[in-house]
Design a protein around this motif. Sequence first.
Motif, PDB file in Angstrom:
ATOM      1  N   LEU A   1       0.822  -1.208   0.000  1.00  0.00           N
ATOM      2  CA  LEU A   1       0.000   0.000   0.000  1.00  0.00           C
ATOM      3  C   LEU A   1       0.856   1.257   0.000  1.00  0.00           C
ATOM      4  O   LEU A   1       0.369   2.344  -0.304  1.00  0.00           O
ATOM      5  CB  LEU A   1      -0.920  -0.004   1.229  1.00  0.00           C
ATOM      6  N   GLY A   2       2.099   1.113   0.381  1.00  0.00           N
ATOM      7  CA  GLY A   2       3.063   2.200   0.390  1.00  0.00           C
ATOM      8  C   GLY A   2       4.436   1.611   0.156  1.00  0.00           C
ATOM      9  O   GLY A   2       4.564   0.449  -0.224  1.00  0.00           O
ATOM     10  N   VAL A   3       5.458   2.392   0.385  1.00  0.00           N
ATOM     11  CA  VAL A   3       6.819   1.903   0.183  1.00  0.00           C
ATOM     12  C   VAL A   3       7.164   0.894   1.272  1.00  0.00           C
ATOM     13  O   VAL A   3       7.293   1.251   2.450  1.00  0.00           O
ATOM     14  CB  VAL A   3       7.831   3.063   0.192  1.00  0.00           C
ATOM     15  N   ASP A   4       7.260  -0.368   0.872  1.00  0.00           N
ATOM     16  CA  ASP A   4       7.633  -1.462   1.781  1.00  0.00           C
ATOM     17  C   ASP A   4       6.680  -1.606   2.964  1.00  0.00           C
ATOM     18  O   ASP A   4       7.080  -2.041   4.054  1.00  0.00           O
ATOM     19  CB  ASP A   4       9.075  -1.294   2.286  1.00  0.00           C
ATOM     20  N   CYS A   5       5.432  -1.245   2.799  1.00  0.00           N
ATOM     21  CA  CYS A   5       4.467  -1.433   3.889  1.00  0.00           C
ATOM     22  C   CYS A   5       3.099  -1.760   3.315  1.00  0.00           C
ATOM     23  O   CYS A   5       2.775  -1.424   2.176  1.00  0.00           O
ATOM     24  CB  CYS A   5       4.381  -0.198   4.779  1.00  0.00           C
TER      25      CYS A   5
END
Length: 255
Positions: free
Chosen positions: A122-126
């Motif tokens: 959903l986001g950078v590495d998360c």
Amino acid sequence: MTTSKDSGVADRSRPIGLTWLVAALACAACGADRFANYDGGSGGGSGDGGAGDGGAADGDEPTCADGEANGRESDVDCGGDCPPCADGSDCGVADDCASGVCASGACSPPSCTDGVGNGDELGVDCGGSCPPSYVGIGCVEGTNGSSVCTSYSGGATFEVTVTWNAAGGNAYVDYVTATSAGSATYNSEGVKGGGAVNVCTSGVYSQTFPLPLGLGYTYEVWHAYCVRTDACSGCGSDVVVAEGGPFGVTIDACP
């Protein structure tokens, strides 16, 4: 004598004139053939070139569906000006890859540590299949030599450890409370609205207890007077002798 000289000149000039004429005719024929062949070849070449050019436009011009790695493509029909390549394909830059990661000349699959928002993240590495990350873990200094440290091992609560210079004993006790951002108060056993857990000794002391995940907590170290010197309950005249915050632990929300 004159006839002999004229005859002699005539004899010498005749072969020279004949030789020149033969050479000139031969050269003319050669030149005609040469230019005829050149023009014919040029014409044929131009025709062939036209066909060749037509063929390049129809089949030899690089496309993203010709089954070849050509043009600006980094692999077969992908990368460059074509759609991004699948994992494992050759690449030159990150944009060549669907994952956005080009490592050692090959497109790498998405991971939770590649610094790119890819896959189902959903986001950078998360988010998605990546494990959640948490913020707020660490220590915060408070007043009067006190401190609070937080950690997280899973579940809906985090662990908090408050350390201070206790002054309990000889008719005095200390105890700790934590207050949430919503003004809920917890005792040093993590019980919301729970009674004081008295410390009846002196010296550096630590209490560890759970609190619900969240930010904006504060802590207070209380000092109270007891009627009896050997008592550790029934005390009053409570005052705050140390405090600190804010602190807490929560899930790092994806942007």
